[in-house]
Design a protein around this motif. Structure first.
Motif, PDB file in Angstrom:
ATOM      1  N   LEU A   1       0.808  -1.212   0.000  1.00  0.00           N
ATOM      2  CA  LEU A   1       0.000   0.000   0.000  1.00  0.00           C
ATOM      3  C   LEU A   1       0.846   1.269   0.000  1.00  0.00           C
ATOM      4  CD1 LEU A   1      -2.653  -1.031   2.665  1.00  0.00           C
ATOM      5  CD2 LEU A   1      -3.130  -0.595   0.247  1.00  0.00           C
ATOM      6  N   ILE A   2       0.335   2.283  -0.668  1.00  0.00           N
ATOM      7  CA  ILE A   2       0.871   3.631  -0.569  1.00  0.00           C
ATOM      8  C   ILE A   2      -0.154   4.447   0.217  1.00  0.00           C
ATOM      9  CG2 ILE A   2       1.523   5.727  -1.815  1.00  0.00           C
ATOM     10  CD1 ILE A   2       3.502   3.449  -2.172  1.00  0.00           C
ATOM     11  N   ILE A   3       0.247   4.878   1.395  1.00  0.00           N
ATOM     12  CA  ILE A   3      -0.615   5.691   2.253  1.00  0.00           C
ATOM     13  C   ILE A   3      -0.033   7.102   2.300  1.00  0.00           C
ATOM     14  CG2 ILE A   3      -1.636   5.996   4.534  1.00  0.00           C
ATOM     15  CD1 ILE A   3      -2.563   3.459   3.122  1.00  0.00           C
ATOM     16  N   SER A   4      -0.833   8.071   1.888  1.00  0.00           N
ATOM     17  CA  SER A   4      -0.361   9.458   1.921  1.00  0.00           C
ATOM     18  C   SER A   4      -1.246  10.289   2.838  1.00  0.00           C
ATOM     19  CB  SER A   4      -0.373  10.061   0.510  1.00  0.00           C
ATOM     20  OG  SER A   4      -1.685  10.074  -0.029  1.00  0.00           O
ATOM     21  N   THR A   5      -0.636  11.302   3.450  1.00  0.00           N
ATOM     22  CA  THR A   5      -1.416  12.248   4.233  1.00  0.00           C
ATOM     23  C   THR A   5      -0.797  13.632   4.084  1.00  0.00           C
ATOM     24  OG1 THR A   5      -2.598  12.585   6.312  1.00  0.00           O
ATOM     25  CG2 THR A   5      -0.242  12.073   6.474  1.00  0.00           C
ATOM     26  N   LYS A   6      -1.503  14.629   4.612  1.00  0.00           N
ATOM     27  CA  LYS A   6      -1.110  16.021   4.412  1.00  0.00           C
ATOM     28  C   LYS A   6      -1.387  16.834   5.679  1.00  0.00           C
ATOM     29  CE  LYS A   6      -3.434  15.502  -0.043  1.00  0.00           C
ATOM     30  NZ  LYS A   6      -4.415  14.509   0.444  1.00  0.00           N
ATOM     31  N   ALA A   7      -0.798  18.007   5.741  1.00  0.00           N
ATOM     32  CA  ALA A   7      -1.114  18.972   6.794  1.00  0.00           C
ATOM     33  C   ALA A   7      -0.933  20.365   6.222  1.00  0.00           C
ATOM     34  CB  ALA A   7      -0.215  18.774   8.008  1.00  0.00           C
ATOM     35  N   GLY A   8      -1.855  21.253   6.575  1.00  0.00           N
ATOM     36  CA  GLY A   8      -1.750  22.610   6.077  1.00  0.00           C
ATOM     37  C   GLY A   8      -2.937  23.482   6.434  1.00  0.00           C
ATOM     38  N   TRP A   9      -4.101  22.847   6.617  1.00  0.00           N
ATOM     39  CA  TRP A   9      -5.304  23.612   6.932  1.00  0.00           C
ATOM     40  C   TRP A   9      -5.631  23.499   8.421  1.00  0.00           C
ATOM     41  CZ3 TRP A   9      -6.462  26.811   3.181  1.00  0.00           C
ATOM     42  CH2 TRP A   9      -6.119  26.465   1.874  1.00  0.00           C
ATOM     43  N   ASP A  10      -6.566  24.345   8.869  1.00  0.00           N
ATOM     44  CA  ASP A  10      -6.925  24.395  10.288  1.00  0.00           C
ATOM     45  C   ASP A  10      -7.313  23.014  10.800  1.00  0.00           C
ATOM     46  OD1 ASP A  10      -6.583  27.039   9.797  1.00  0.00           O
ATOM     47  OD2 ASP A  10      -8.611  27.668  10.333  1.00  0.00           O
ATOM     48  N   MET A  11      -6.829  22.707  12.020  1.00  0.00           N
ATOM     49  CA  MET A  11      -7.058  21.363  12.547  1.00  0.00           C
ATOM     50  C   MET A  11      -7.471  21.359  14.010  1.00  0.00           C
ATOM     51  SD  MET A  11      -7.209  18.249  11.722  1.00  0.00           S
ATOM     52  CE  MET A  11      -7.291  16.660  12.547  1.00  0.00           C
ATOM     53  N   TRP A  12      -6.800  22.154  14.861  1.00  0.00           N
ATOM     54  CA  TRP A  12      -7.176  22.183  16.275  1.00  0.00           C
ATOM     55  C   TRP A  12      -7.055  23.605  16.797  1.00  0.00           C
ATOM     56  CZ3 TRP A  12      -2.662  19.693  14.622  1.00  0.00           C
ATOM     57  CH2 TRP A  12      -1.444  20.232  15.052  1.00  0.00           C
ATOM     58  N   ALA A  13      -7.526  23.831  18.019  1.00  0.00           N
ATOM     59  CA  ALA A  13      -7.582  25.177  18.593  1.00  0.00           C
ATOM     60  C   ALA A  13      -6.188  25.721  18.888  1.00  0.00           C
ATOM     61  CB  ALA A  13      -8.418  25.159  19.881  1.00  0.00           C
ATOM     62  N   GLY A  14      -6.106  27.040  18.915  1.00  0.00           N
ATOM     63  CA  GLY A  14      -4.851  27.678  19.276  1.00  0.00           C
ATOM     64  C   GLY A  14      -3.994  28.019  18.078  1.00  0.00           C
ATOM     65  N   PRO A  15      -2.966  28.831  18.284  1.00  0.00           N
ATOM     66  CA  PRO A  15      -2.148  29.316  17.155  1.00  0.00           C
ATOM     67  C   PRO A  15      -1.389  28.226  16.424  1.00  0.00           C
ATOM     68  CG  PRO A  15      -1.125  29.888  19.259  1.00  0.00           C
ATOM     69  CD  PRO A  15      -2.502  29.393  19.572  1.00  0.00           C
ATOM     70  N   TYR A  16      -1.113  27.101  17.091  1.00  0.00           N
ATOM     71  CA  TYR A  16      -0.341  26.044  16.436  1.00  0.00           C
ATOM     72  C   TYR A  16      -1.213  24.985  15.768  1.00  0.00           C
ATOM     73  CZ  TYR A  16       3.777  28.065  18.565  1.00  0.00           C
ATOM     74  OH  TYR A  16       4.779  28.928  18.919  1.00  0.00           O
ATOM     75  N   GLY A  17      -2.522  25.185  15.819  1.00  0.00           N
ATOM     76  CA  GLY A  17      -3.404  24.242  15.149  1.00  0.00           C
ATOM     77  C   GLY A  17      -4.145  24.851  13.979  1.00  0.00           C
ATOM     78  N   GLN A  18      -3.756  26.082  13.633  1.00  0.00           N
ATOM     79  CA  GLN A  18      -4.492  26.813  12.608  1.00  0.00           C
ATOM     80  C   GLN A  18      -3.853  26.714  11.225  1.00  0.00           C
ATOM     81  OE1 GLN A  18      -7.588  28.151  13.623  1.00  0.00           O
ATOM     82  NE2 GLN A  18      -6.873  26.795  15.234  1.00  0.00           N
ATOM     83  N   GLY A  19      -3.196  25.623  10.975  1.00  0.00           N
ATOM     84  CA  GLY A  19      -2.676  25.365   9.643  1.00  0.00           C
ATOM     85  C   GLY A  19      -1.370  26.064   9.348  1.00  0.00           C
ATOM     86  N   GLY A  20      -0.990  26.033   8.082  1.00  0.00           N
ATOM     87  CA  GLY A  20       0.266  26.625   7.663  1.00  0.00           C
ATOM     88  C   GLY A  20       1.309  25.568   7.361  1.00  0.00           C
ATOM     89  N   SER A  21       2.572  25.992   7.387  1.00  0.00           N
ATOM     90  CA  SER A  21       3.658  25.056   7.103  1.00  0.00           C
ATOM     91  C   SER A  21       4.835  25.271   8.035  1.00  0.00           C
ATOM     92  CB  SER A  21       4.113  25.189   5.643  1.00  0.00           C
ATOM     93  OG  SER A  21       4.575  26.507   5.378  1.00  0.00           O
ATOM     94  N   GLY A  22       4.544  25.743   9.255  1.00  0.00           N
ATOM     95  CA  GLY A  22       5.584  25.907  10.258  1.00  0.00           C
ATOM     96  C   GLY A  22       6.003  24.578  10.861  1.00  0.00           C
ATOM     97  N   ARG A  23       7.180  24.547  11.445  1.00  0.00           N
ATOM     98  CA  ARG A  23       7.753  23.311  11.984  1.00  0.00           C
ATOM     99  C   ARG A  23       6.894  22.714  13.095  1.00  0.00           C
ATOM    100  NH1 ARG A  23      12.627  20.981  11.496  1.00  0.00           N
ATOM    101  NH2 ARG A  23      13.372  19.624  13.173  1.00  0.00           N
ATOM    102  N   LYS A  24       6.400  23.552  13.997  1.00  0.00           N
ATOM    103  CA  LYS A  24       5.602  23.067  15.119  1.00  0.00           C
ATOM    104  C   LYS A  24       4.319  22.387  14.634  1.00  0.00           C
ATOM    105  CE  LYS A  24       3.788  22.902  19.367  1.00  0.00           C
ATOM    106  NZ  LYS A  24       4.251  21.966  20.417  1.00  0.00           N
ATOM    107  N   TYR A  25       3.595  23.082  13.764  1.00  0.00           N
ATOM    108  CA  TYR A  25       2.322  22.538  13.279  1.00  0.00           C
ATOM    109  C   TYR A  25       2.527  21.265  12.460  1.00  0.00           C
ATOM    110  CZ  TYR A  25      -1.770  21.996  10.271  1.00  0.00           C
ATOM    111  OH  TYR A  25      -2.829  21.480   9.570  1.00  0.00           O
TER     112      TYR A  25
END
Length: 331
Positions: A91-115
């Motif tokens: 299997l090839i399983i892919s996922t992504k991150a970039g859009w709002d996901m959880w509360a607070g400044p570090y869960g509001q998406g983007g491409s920063g290292r923390k998020y």
């Protein structure tokens, strides 16, 4: 216990992803819709079984897929553990991150290292995996230095959390080229780009497609049916049980303009002449280009997958067909 079809890899040829060792099926299964907690588990199971039994071994996810957010990864994780565990290496399983996901400044998406780091760890936990095959920066973030994004993505590969790196929304050819150069400093290639591409949205041809050819990365496109406009349901107007009638955020009545209806009806006539449905024509057309490795299809029923697979039986287009399609879609 689920046992996959033995002849699952004989239906079509797998396609190479740019200048890499990765190959993908021409059709990949998107898990944005129909894999959240608002869809019956048995329905999800049958979709996955049908896809894999017919050689579709790539399941495409993101951290915020499903209702509620994260439920698609959680449910796919359940199937990976209980039905597909023996097939993980296929299997090839892919996922992504970039859009709002959880509360607070570090869960509001983007491409920063923390998020990105927190999100990938959460995704791996929901999926029950040690690594994903492809991890995407889901969108470009102008508030984060591209150097930070590149280092974070490269670290995921070096840490063994992701095998390949991809990008998606908002990455122009210029940004893609810069990110590719930055990743190269860490000896990590930018492997794949996931843009929208269909008969009604051909912007990719102006910039991303030439960049893919010059930078040697692969393309996996999404929305080949234009959120359902090219699926054949709107040829005679808006059905009462359609996505538009139900009030979709991504396909509204404003999209069903007379010009669009005229275009899809003209395209449907070409499809009939080719012995295809409108949806099959739309998918075949997207896959006609050698730089497009795969396109992502969604499905709410197994039968839709079987119908979409028929697109692969007729990928060739005559010069006259392409000319007529250009005349219709470039109006």
């Amino acid at each position: 216990m689920y046992k996959a079809e033995e002849n699952r890899y004989t239906s079509f040829k797998y396609r190479k992803v740019g200048h890499s060792g990765l190959v993908l099926p021409p059709l990949s299964l998107g898990c944005w819709h129909n894999f959240g907690d608002n869809t019956a588990i048995e329905q999800q199971k049958q979709i996955l079984y049908t896809a894999f039994d017919h050689g579709i071994n790539h399941f495409d996810l993101a951290n915020n897929y499903g209702t509620p957010f994260g439920s698609a990864e959680k449910n796919i994780g359940y199937f990976l553990k209980n039905d597909f565990k023996r097939y993980r290496d296929e299997l090839i399983i892919s996922t992504k991150a970039g859009w709002d996901m959880w509360a607070g400044p570090y869960g509001q998406g983007g491409s920063g290292r923390k998020y990105l780091t927190a999100s990938l760890d959460q995704s791996l936990n929901r999926l029950g995996l040690d690594y994903v095959d492809i991890f995407y920066s889901h969108r470009y973030d102008a508030d984060t230095p591209l150097e930070e994004t590149a280092q974070t993505l490269a670290d995921f590969v070096r840490q063994g959390k992701a095998l390949y790196i991809g990008i998606s929304s908002g990455y122009t050819p210029e940004l893609t080229s810069k990110l590719t150069q930055l990743l190269a400093q860490y000896n990590v290639p930018m492997t794949i780009h996931q843009p929208v591409y269909n008969l009604l949205n051909r912007d990719l041809e102006k910039d991303i497609l030439p960049a893919a050819e010059s930078e040697n990365f692969g393309l996996i496109t999404f929305s080949p049916l234009a959120q359902g406009l090219l699926g054949g349901r709107y040829l005679n107007g808006i059905p009462n049980d359609s996505r538009v009638a139900r009030g979709s955020q991504y396909l509204t009545q404003e999209h069903i303009q007379p010009q669009i209806l005229d275009q899809i009806n003209q395209l449907n006539e070409i499809a009939k002449q080719r012995g295809q449905t409108l949806a099959q024509l739309a998918i075949s057309w997207v896959l006609r280009h050698k730089s497009v490795t795969s396109t992502i299809i969604g499905a709410s029923q197994s039968q839709q997958i079987l119908e979409n697979l028929k697109s692969l039986d007729h990928l060739d287009f005559s010069a006259d067909e392409l000319r007529m399609i250009d005349q219709i879609t470039k109006q």
